[in-house]
Design a protein around this motif. Structure first.
Motif, mmCIF file in Angstrom:
data_model
loop_
_atom_site.group_PDB
_atom_site.id
_atom_site.type_symbol
_atom_site.label_atom_id
_atom_site.label_comp_id
_atom_site.label_asym_id
_atom_site.label_seq_id
_atom_site.Cartn_x
_atom_site.Cartn_y
_atom_site.Cartn_z
ATOM 1 N N LEU A 180 0.939 -1.198 -0.197
ATOM 2 C CA LEU A 180 0.048 -0.044 0.041
ATOM 3 C C LEU A 180 0.798 1.123 -0.039
ATOM 4 C CD1 LEU A 180 -2.953 -0.905 2.347
ATOM 5 C CD2 LEU A 180 -2.999 -0.944 -0.229
ATOM 6 N N CYS A 181 2.169 1.072 -0.542
ATOM 7 C CA CYS A 181 2.982 2.271 -0.433
ATOM 8 C C CYS A 181 2.387 3.305 -1.648
ATOM 9 C CB CYS A 181 4.443 1.923 -1.074
ATOM 10 S SG CYS A 181 5.125 0.579 0.467
ATOM 11 N N VAL A 182 1.737 2.763 -2.468
ATOM 12 C CA VAL A 182 1.152 3.683 -3.578
ATOM 13 C C VAL A 182 -0.085 3.219 -3.849
ATOM 14 C CG1 VAL A 182 2.023 2.080 -5.293
ATOM 15 C CG2 VAL A 182 1.483 4.699 -5.648
ATOM 16 N N ALA A 183 -1.102 4.050 -4.268
ATOM 17 C CA ALA A 183 -2.452 3.594 -4.677
ATOM 18 C C ALA A 183 -2.425 2.958 -5.822
ATOM 19 C CB ALA A 183 -3.452 4.797 -4.766
ATOM 20 N N LEU A 184 -3.773 1.952 -6.204
ATOM 21 C CA LEU A 184 -3.869 1.371 -7.249
ATOM 22 C C LEU A 184 -4.170 2.362 -8.452
ATOM 23 C CD1 LEU A 184 -6.342 -1.323 -5.861
ATOM 24 C CD2 LEU A 184 -4.153 -1.652 -6.577
ATOM 25 N N ALA A 185 -4.063 1.787 -9.649
ATOM 26 C CA ALA A 185 -4.256 2.678 -10.686
ATOM 27 C C ALA A 185 -5.390 3.773 -10.599
ATOM 28 C CB ALA A 185 -4.142 1.875 -11.922
ATOM 29 N N GLY A 186 -6.534 3.143 -9.895
ATOM 30 C CA GLY A 186 -7.849 3.935 -9.814
ATOM 31 C C GLY A 186 -7.898 5.314 -9.142
ATOM 32 N N ARG A 227 6.300 -1.006 -6.997
ATOM 33 C CA ARG A 227 4.932 -1.154 -7.586
ATOM 34 C C ARG A 227 4.581 -0.277 -8.557
ATOM 35 N NH1 ARG A 227 0.232 -2.681 -4.935
ATOM 36 N NH2 ARG A 227 -1.565 -1.816 -6.062
ATOM 37 N N ARG A 228 5.144 1.019 -8.773
ATOM 38 C CA ARG A 228 4.921 1.727 -9.644
ATOM 39 C C ARG A 228 5.670 1.396 -11.072
ATOM 40 N NH1 ARG A 228 4.662 8.064 -7.195
ATOM 41 N NH2 ARG A 228 3.005 7.551 -5.679
ATOM 42 N N CYS A 229 6.687 0.826 -10.863
ATOM 43 C CA CYS A 229 7.426 0.542 -12.183
ATOM 44 C C CYS A 229 6.747 -0.356 -12.868
ATOM 45 C CB CYS A 229 8.748 0.135 -11.792
ATOM 46 S SG CYS A 229 9.911 1.268 -11.468
ATOM 47 N N THR A 230 6.227 -1.604 -12.001
ATOM 48 C CA THR A 230 5.558 -2.790 -12.461
ATOM 49 C C THR A 230 4.222 -2.326 -13.065
ATOM 50 O OG1 THR A 230 6.509 -4.368 -10.902
ATOM 51 C CG2 THR A 230 4.471 -5.047 -11.838
ATOM 52 N N ASP A 231 3.481 -1.349 -12.609
ATOM 53 C CA ASP A 231 2.458 -0.708 -12.949
ATOM 54 C C ASP A 231 2.654 -0.132 -14.387
ATOM 55 O OD1 ASP A 231 -0.247 -0.268 -13.054
ATOM 56 O OD2 ASP A 231 -0.024 1.667 -12.240
ATOM 57 N N VAL A 279 0.615 -6.380 -10.009
ATOM 58 C CA VAL A 279 0.280 -5.525 -8.868
ATOM 59 C C VAL A 279 -0.711 -5.998 -8.139
ATOM 60 C CG1 VAL A 279 -0.398 -3.155 -8.727
ATOM 61 C CG2 VAL A 279 1.086 -3.709 -10.552
ATOM 62 N N LYS A 280 -0.380 -6.318 -6.940
ATOM 63 C CA LYS A 280 -1.233 -6.955 -6.050
ATOM 64 C C LYS A 280 -2.182 -6.016 -5.486
ATOM 65 C CE LYS A 280 1.186 -10.607 -5.791
ATOM 66 N NZ LYS A 280 1.029 -11.634 -6.410
ATOM 67 N N GLY A 281 -3.492 -6.623 -5.230
ATOM 68 C CA GLY A 281 -4.631 -5.698 -4.908
ATOM 69 C C GLY A 281 -5.010 -6.222 -3.451
ATOM 70 N N LEU A 282 -5.964 -5.375 -2.789
ATOM 71 C CA LEU A 282 -6.181 -5.939 -1.299
ATOM 72 C C LEU A 282 -6.889 -7.197 -1.259
ATOM 73 C CD1 LEU A 282 -8.081 -2.472 -0.304
ATOM 74 C CD2 LEU A 282 -5.589 -3.214 0.094
ATOM 75 N N GLU A 283 -7.356 -7.837 -2.317
ATOM 76 C CA GLU A 283 -7.834 -9.140 -2.174
ATOM 77 C C GLU A 283 -6.993 -10.197 -2.380
ATOM 78 O OE1 GLU A 283 -7.606 -7.943 -6.540
ATOM 79 O OE2 GLU A 283 -8.443 -6.995 -4.515
ATOM 80 N N ASP A 284 -5.815 -9.787 -2.810
ATOM 81 C CA ASP A 284 -4.569 -10.762 -3.167
ATOM 82 C C ASP A 284 -4.048 -11.244 -1.909
ATOM 83 O OD1 ASP A 284 -5.282 -10.818 -5.784
ATOM 84 O OD2 ASP A 284 -4.071 -9.030 -6.135
ATOM 85 N N ASN A 285 -3.139 -12.523 -1.966
ATOM 86 C CA ASN A 285 -2.337 -12.794 -0.973
ATOM 87 C C ASN A 285 -0.970 -11.952 -1.228
ATOM 88 O OD1 ASN A 285 -0.692 -14.138 1.044
ATOM 89 N ND2 ASN A 285 -0.671 -15.892 -0.283
ATOM 90 N N VAL A 286 -0.694 -11.372 -0.028
ATOM 91 C CA VAL A 286 0.460 -10.476 -0.237
ATOM 92 C C VAL A 286 1.534 -11.017 0.995
ATOM 93 C CG1 VAL A 286 -0.669 -8.543 -1.263
ATOM 94 C CG2 VAL A 286 -0.375 -8.912 1.326
ATOM 95 N N GLU A 287 1.185 -12.114 1.559
ATOM 96 C CA GLU A 287 2.124 -12.478 2.640
ATOM 97 C C GLU A 287 3.169 -13.356 1.792
ATOM 98 O OE1 GLU A 287 0.596 -14.410 6.111
ATOM 99 O OE2 GLU A 287 -0.756 -12.735 6.529
ATOM 100 N N ILE A 288 4.223 -12.696 1.110
ATOM 101 C CA ILE A 288 5.262 -13.414 0.241
ATOM 102 C C ILE A 288 6.434 -13.594 0.757
ATOM 103 C CG2 ILE A 288 6.530 -13.234 -1.983
ATOM 104 C CD1 ILE A 288 4.205 -11.466 -2.956
ATOM 105 N N PRO A 289 6.968 -14.561 1.186
ATOM 106 C CA PRO A 289 8.278 -14.870 1.842
ATOM 107 C C PRO A 289 9.496 -14.160 1.323
ATOM 108 C CG PRO A 289 7.718 -16.809 0.590
ATOM 109 C CD PRO A 289 6.804 -16.069 0.336
ATOM 110 N N ARG A 290 10.416 -13.876 1.837
ATOM 111 C CA ARG A 290 11.828 -13.276 1.418
ATOM 112 C C ARG A 290 12.457 -14.608 0.502
ATOM 113 N NH1 ARG A 290 15.206 -11.391 6.396
ATOM 114 N NH2 ARG A 290 16.657 -10.885 4.775
ATOM 115 N N SER A 291 13.127 -14.098 -0.808
ATOM 116 C CA SER A 291 13.847 -14.828 -1.568
ATOM 117 C C SER A 291 15.120 -14.961 -0.940
ATOM 118 C CB SER A 291 13.763 -14.485 -2.882
ATOM 119 O OG SER A 291 12.574 -14.288 -3.679
#
Length: 557
Positions: free
Chosen positions: A8-14, A116-120, A168-180
């Motif tokens: 949530l560092c940056v808002a979704l495109a909307g 996130r913004r670069c990916t967007d 780009v993950k949304g609030l409904e997505d699983n964002v509990e991603i482990p460290r690589s």
């Protein structure tokens, strides 16, 4: 909502908000700036999308007095904060970092915002029908290498981190991603740089695109990442596990780093600027590979210049240490400890390495059309009547023009340089020396930097061992890159921070005698604190730990 803090560092495109776009978006309320508006299939000039990309560039950190108005180097052995209060950087120097309070922890959120913004951008820019295919390809390359840069900002501080991927993950997505693992992160960053290189502008870029990523910028980022990966902290890691480095040592990693630096050298465009001081105050020169453009101003002077000059008010925030001063050695290239160097303890600032005079302000230095007083009770020394005074007897003039005969500061360019050619040369020399010893190419690279510095003679003794050349290269890096956010990371990647911080840091106490002469006494000013088992890596911020059940903390935290 803490669960989503990583994303949530940056808002979704909307609800995306762009930097420097207020005039363009004036007819449209901010809450109505949608992705469809940015990625406009009818915008043949790509105005909105380009402004979005410009906003990502704005997230690149500016290193000038970056942490609580102090340089990061004031948390190394090169300087300390001048203020009497416990500053944020002083916490970092004296073991005050915690999982709840890390003055540099903002890099985590800022980097993931950029990612996130670069990916967007990468996912949506294809919709925009730019007239120039070359321009469109370049923009894709810029976003890709910038995303790699933001990942490197994370890895350099924390080791392996969560790689988000191309969605780009949304609030409904699983964002509990482990460290690589560290290895996977390095491979990812290097691969992204390689993918970007062919898309980016060739060097040097034209004036219109000055400040944008170019092919050499991507190559330089790759070279820096591989240099760190080959270094002792990571190459055969003994702290933590695969999140914090490679479990076994491989000398070939040094060869990879050398090859990457050589790739920049072989472009044949960049060279050392003849004037060391001018590198940092001119916006267009052949040494700068990639920098964040800042425009003209005098904020660097105002924050770091010596205080108590009515015609040139300054805050004197930075006190270089005696350790840094002693590192500069003499103009003949010899260290001050060499009996043949000509060093005079009663006249300690005469005939020093020319980079000393472009970096350090000392007692008796010509400054603002007078002679600088850093002796006890002097105009800008300890015990002066007002302002923040030096704690070490020194101030810094790095990144400033020569104000020895001026009465006030003028406006200078203060772009923050991430990569310059001197770094490429010394990185190449270091990597090649570690891989195969001090051959001709190592000597040539190091001597080029010493020659530009004005050392006479600049040549090194023949027949140096790998260990002797290593010491010289490390000292050249210290002198060349003071206050450029190198030393803080170098003493960590070399895994020498526990030795560097073991003893107190020192300053020069200067007493003016009745005769007008001075008595110089080196005195301790602060004791750093460094816990070898944990302080080589930052702690993962507390909020990230409690919001992600798959997140693992770094060792010792």
């Amino acid at each position: 909502m803490k669960k989503y803090s990583l994303f949530l560092c940056v808002a979704l495109a909307g609800i995306t908000i762009l930097f420097s776009c207020s005039k363009t978006y004036e007819p449209v309320p901010v809450e109505q700036v949608t992705g469809e508006y940015i990625w406009d299939p009818l915008d043949s000039n790509g105005n909105y999308a380009n402004q979005y990309l410009t906003g990502i560039y704005a997230l690149l950190p500016n290193g000038y007095n970056r942490i609580g108005s102090d340089y990061l180097d004031a948390a190394s052995d090169d300087a300390i904060p001048s203020r009497t209060s416990v500053t944020e950087v002083q916490k970092m120097l004296t073991g005050g970092i915690t999982i709840f309070d890390n003055p540099d922890a903002g890099a985590w959120a800022n980097a993931y915002t950029g990612i996130r913004r670069c990916t967007d951008f990468l996912n949506n820019f294809g919709i925009v029908p730019l007239k120039s295919a070359y321009e469109k390809r370049s923009r894709f390359g810029e976003a890709r290498v910038m995303r790699a840069f933001f990942y490197w900002e994370l890895v350099r501080r924390w080791g392996g981190v969560a790689i988000v991927g191309d969605s780009v993950k949304g609030l409904e997505d699983n964002v509990e991603i482990p460290r690589s693992s560290f290895a996977r992160c390095v491979d990812y960053i290097v691969t992204e740089c390689d993918r970007a290189i062919d898309s980016l502008r060739t060097d040097p870029v034209d004036d219109i695109n000055l400040g944008r990523w170019s092919q050499a910028g991507a190559m330089a980022l790759k070279a820096q990442v591989l240099l760190f990966a080959a270094s002792p902290l990571y190459n055969g890691n003994e702290i933590g596990d695969t999140l914090n480095g490679y479990p076994t040592y491989d000398a070939n990693r040094w060869q990879l780093a050398a090859n990457a630096a050589k790739q920049v050298m072989d472009i044949g465009v960049y060279q050392l600027d003849p004037d060391f001081r001018s590198v940092f105050i001119s916006q267009r020169n052949n040494e700068i590979i990639f920098a964040k453009l800042q425009g003209r101003g005098r904020s660097v002077e105002n924050q770091n210049g010596p205080p108590n000059f009515s015609s040139a008010p300054a805050l004197g925030y930075t006190s270089p240490t005696q350790e840094l001063v002693d590192a500069y050695g003499m103009a003949n290239g010899k260290p001050i400890t060499d009996p043949a160097s000509g060093y005079d303890a009663n006249n300690p600032y005469a005939n020093r390495d020319p980079r000393f005079y472009a970096t350090i302000l000392y007692n008796g230095a010509p400054w603002l059309n007078t002679t600088l007083e850093t002796f006890v009770g002097g105009l800008s020394g300890p015990g002066a009547s007002a302002g923040t005074q030096t704690k070490t007897g020194y101030y810094t003039c790095k990144f400033m023009a020569d104000y020895s005969t001026q009465t006030q500061y003028g406006d200078s360019y203060h772009d923050w340089i991430y990569f310059r050619y001197a770094d490429i040369l010394l990185s190449y020399a270091e990597a090649l020396n570690e891989f195969s010893g001090p051959g001709t190419e190592v000597y040539t690279a190091v001597e080029a930097v010493r020659s530009r510095a004005g050392l006479n003679p600049f040549t090194l003794d023949a027949g140096l061992s790998k260990e002797q050349m290593r010491d010289i290269i490390r000292n050249e890096r210290r002198k060349e890159f003071a206050f450029e956010e190198h030393r803080f990371w170098d003493i960590r990647r070399w895994k020498i921070a526990e030795q560097v911080y073991a003893d107190p840091l020192h300053g020069m106490s200067i007493i003016k005698n009745a005769s007008g002469s001075f008595t110089y006494n080196i005195e301790p000013v602060i004791q750093p604190v460094f816990m070898a088992a944990k302080d080589y890596y930052y702690p993962v911020p507390y909020n990230e730990m409690i919001s992600n059940s798959n997140m693992r903390q770094n060792p010792g935290w």
